[in-house]
Design a protein around this motif. Sequence first.
Motif, short mmCIF file in Angstrom:
data_model
loop_
_atom_site.label_atom_id
_atom_site.label_comp_id
_atom_site.label_asym_id
_atom_site.label_seq_id
_atom_site.Cartn_x
_atom_site.Cartn_y
_atom_site.Cartn_z
N TYR A 36 -2.74 -10.29 1.05
CA TYR A 36 -1.41 -11.14 1.30
C TYR A 36 -0.40 -10.54 2.01
N VAL A 37 0.00 -9.52 1.49
CA VAL A 37 1.02 -8.43 2.07
C VAL A 37 0.49 -8.12 3.51
N TRP A 38 -0.97 -7.68 3.68
CA TRP A 38 -1.49 -7.36 4.81
C TRP A 38 -1.27 -8.54 6.01
N ASP A 39 -1.66 -10.23 5.65
CA ASP A 39 -1.52 -11.10 6.44
C ASP A 39 -0.18 -11.36 6.74
N LYS A 40 0.84 -11.21 5.72
CA LYS A 40 2.11 -11.44 5.96
C LYS A 40 2.85 -10.45 6.83
N TYR A 41 3.02 -9.29 6.35
CA TYR A 41 3.58 -8.38 6.77
C TYR A 41 3.27 -7.26 7.67
N VAL A 42 1.96 -7.16 7.68
CA VAL A 42 1.54 -6.12 8.80
C VAL A 42 1.05 -6.80 10.15
N PRO A 43 1.78 -6.33 11.20
CA PRO A 43 1.46 -6.74 12.40
C PRO A 43 0.23 -6.65 12.93
N ASN A 44 -0.26 -7.30 13.97
CA ASN A 44 -1.54 -6.91 14.52
C ASN A 44 -0.99 -5.87 15.63
#
Length: 578
Positions: A36-44
């Motif tokens: 969830y944190v990766w999907d929401k806060y870590v940019p591509n």
Amino acid sequence: MDPMQHTTSAGGRGFSRKWTFILLLAILCGTALGIYVWDKYVPNSKHEQPDFGGLKKPVFYQGKMMEHAAIGEKESLKLPIDTVKNELDPNLTYEASTGSIIITTQNKVVRLRTSQLTVMVNEKPFNLKFPAVEEGGIQFIPMDPLKSLYGVELRESEETGAVLMFKEGDSLHWSKAIAYPDKPERTIPLRSGPSIKNTIYVDLKQGERVLVWGEEGEWLHVQLPNGYMGYVKKDQLTPDQDEVIPKEEEPKSFVPWKPKRGKINVTWEQIVNKNPDTSKIPAMPGLDVVSPTWFQLDDGEGTIKNAADPAYVKWAHANGYQVWALFSNGFEPKRTTDALSSYDKRMKMIKQLLAYAQMYSLQGINIDFENVSLKDKQNLVQFVREMTPLLHEQGLILSMDVTGKSDSESWSLFYDRKALVDSLDYMMLMAYDEYWASSPKAGSVASLPWVEKSVVQLMKEDQIPASKLILGIPFYTRIWTEDPKTGKVTSKAVFMETPQRIIKEKKLTPVFSPETGQNYLEYQEDGKTIKIWMEDETSIKARMELVKKYDLAGVASWRRGYETPEVWSLIDSYLAGP
């Protein structure tokens, strides 16, 4: 085995399974939280090369990429005709039979021909640096005439070949990537969509400028000068100085003549076999314009038959009348189709009218095209568009006669009134023949409710401005005869004074018909019923009240010679009044 020992061993195994489950659950929750944190806060951080859909030289306007690309470069840059037509001039016309691109503006008629450097502007030759060309079945228009005719600005990127198009008066909103003084190497991502999970198209340098075309939530839709478009977060851009594409000085508009009182009084002069003896024409106080029916389309090649009379013009000018000669198509549909079919034929007609106007010192041309095929609707509009700049160049007024709206293709639907009025100085509404000569039913030539409905329809449905609309009124009526034995209805057109003479001879009394707003006469003769809806002082006053009510440009009457003498003073009193 000791029973007590067995119980303790079983409990230990249950305790172990419980903690194993809890541990697994914690791992799963941690993993889910991490995702969830990766999907929401870590940019591509992946990069993707922007794609112009395979176009080598894409054209953009206001952040929208056009279907077809431009060709050429720098001074030889050319735009596809559909881009020009869709974004700059919907009236631009391509005539495939002659390879002609025809552009009409307020004061110019321009004809470019494929692969030819000579362009005709108001029928005068000018040379281009680069010609219009055809490539892949598409017509391309060179940059020079586009700049001069439309004030368009084209910015071509040397890096990508993309062309950004701007119109004069366009407001451009520029922003720039924010600066990080302590991190000079940091970049700002231009992404393919409004999310940090979209791939990166370009890494913007700090201070790099972009055009802002819109916003979507916390994102701005932007474009680089090289054509690349994408999304940047609002908080990563700061507004920069806006830009307005400069406007060229507007050419002076043609101001059509009108009398000092403001309202125009026109009458048509019907020429059948020969011009009238002007010495026998009585005074017509308040009249401004005479429109003799002098010019008629003679064949499908655009030849015009001329019945003009210099002596009539001399008489008219001596009496203070302008002359707006009428040009008719002879109500011949096939001939009209042929004559309107090409630029060369249309221009042949226009040049003849210009020559006649100069030859006879005319002040205007009045077009009267009737009984026209519906398929010629656009060509008729084009004819008027091409005529207007050339007539205005000679100081001539252009007016056109139209019928009221109906479902008749050849008498009403072929008029694109809304398009026509853009080019015309005045539009005459022929508000008569509600019941025509061969009508199977007797009725008024032009009842007042029907006339008013016709006026309102043109003003509301076709946006005809009152300042250009002239109300055509009849100076004639019809005597209707109903035969009860045969059931036939016949009619004959008569002058205004004929019903008055019948009233005196037969000692009759007309009655006012509120349904038509006219005086009505009915009597028996030889076993037949005679009906007359009268044109007289009552009906003329009512028609002039409509001119006043809707603040129309004036009145036009069909025709001179049918009226009673007092009509002129009556009309003049209304047009001159407050």
